[in-house]
Design an enzyme around this catalytic site. Structure first.
Site, short mmCIF file in Angstrom:
data_model
loop_
_atom_site.label_atom_id
_atom_site.label_comp_id
_atom_site.label_asym_id
_atom_site.label_seq_id
_atom_site.Cartn_x
_atom_site.Cartn_y
_atom_site.Cartn_z
CB SER A 65 -0.95 -0.04 1.32
OG SER A 65 -1.91 -0.97 1.10
CB CYS A 89 -5.72 -4.49 2.39
SG CYS A 89 -6.59 -5.14 4.22
CB VAL A 90 -2.67 -0.60 5.87
CG1 VAL A 90 -1.68 -0.60 7.06
CG2 VAL A 90 -2.01 -0.32 4.50
CD GLU A 94 1.73 -9.18 17.57
OE1 GLU A 94 3.04 -8.89 17.52
OE2 GLU A 94 1.10 -10.12 17.68
CB THR A 95 3.79 -2.24 15.13
OG1 THR A 95 3.84 -2.72 13.65
CG2 THR A 95 4.77 -3.55 15.63
CG HIS A 97 2.40 -1.65 9.93
ND1 HIS A 97 1.76 -2.38 11.18
CD2 HIS A 97 2.10 -1.83 8.90
CE1 HIS A 97 1.17 -3.11 10.47
NE2 HIS A 97 0.94 -2.90 9.16
NE ARG A 136 -15.33 -2.31 7.29
CZ ARG A 136 -15.65 -3.31 8.49
NH1 ARG A 136 -15.34 -4.75 8.61
NH2 ARG A 136 -16.33 -2.74 9.57
#
Length: 159
Positions: A65, A89-90, A94-95, A97, A136
């Site tokens: 992305s 798609c992002v 856990e971070t 980013h 989605r």
């Protein structure tokens, strides 16, 4: 309204412009490809269903992305391209980013649209989980690809 409260594949089609001779480029991130492929298919089908000719819909893949902005700029600068749809798609993970990527992509795509004075559409999912993304990308909340394609068509009516 959040997509949890709205089906992304339900929209008004009143007053759509004729797109028979319009050229679209769909730039697709390869990261999270199960999701982005479904989004691409939704966008492609929606364009065709509303009058775009298949030979006037091009696909360009980019690794992730973050690269959507540059990939979109490559095509937006071409005089024969009428609109660009960026698909990605992002997922939260856990971070943090996703915060950096999503903000960079949103700003980058906006800059490209304004620089080249043509629609460059943010068709990027920003979910917390893979399941939310799938919901989605043709699941229970419709397909963000459909919405991105309709947005591109509607934005062409401004020109």
């Amino acid at each position: 309204m959040s997509s949890a409260d709205k089906n992304l594949s339900v929209f008004t089609t009143d007053g759509l412009p004729d797109i028979t001779h319009k050229k679209f480029v769909i730039v697709v991130a390869e990261w999270n490809s199960d999701v982005t492929e479904a989004l691409f298919q939704g966008a492609y089908k929606t364009l065709v269903d509303h009058g775009a000719q298949t030979q006037n819909i091009l696909r360009a893949n980019v690794p992730g992305s973050f690269e959507l902005s540059f990939g979109s700029q490559v095509y937006a600068q071409k005089a024969d391209v009428d609109a660009v749809i960026a698909i990605g798609c992002v997922i939260q993970g856990e971070t943090k980013h996703n915060d950096y990527i999503n903000h960079a992509v949103a700003h980058g795509l906006t800059d490209v649209a304004l620089k080249y004075n043509k629609p460059v559409i943010f068709g990027v999912l920003t979910p917390n989980t893979l399941q939310q993304a799938l919901d989605r990308a043709g699941g229970i909340h419709g397909n963000k690809g459909d919405e991105a394609a309709i947005t591109a068509i509607k934005m062409l009516s401004l020109q």
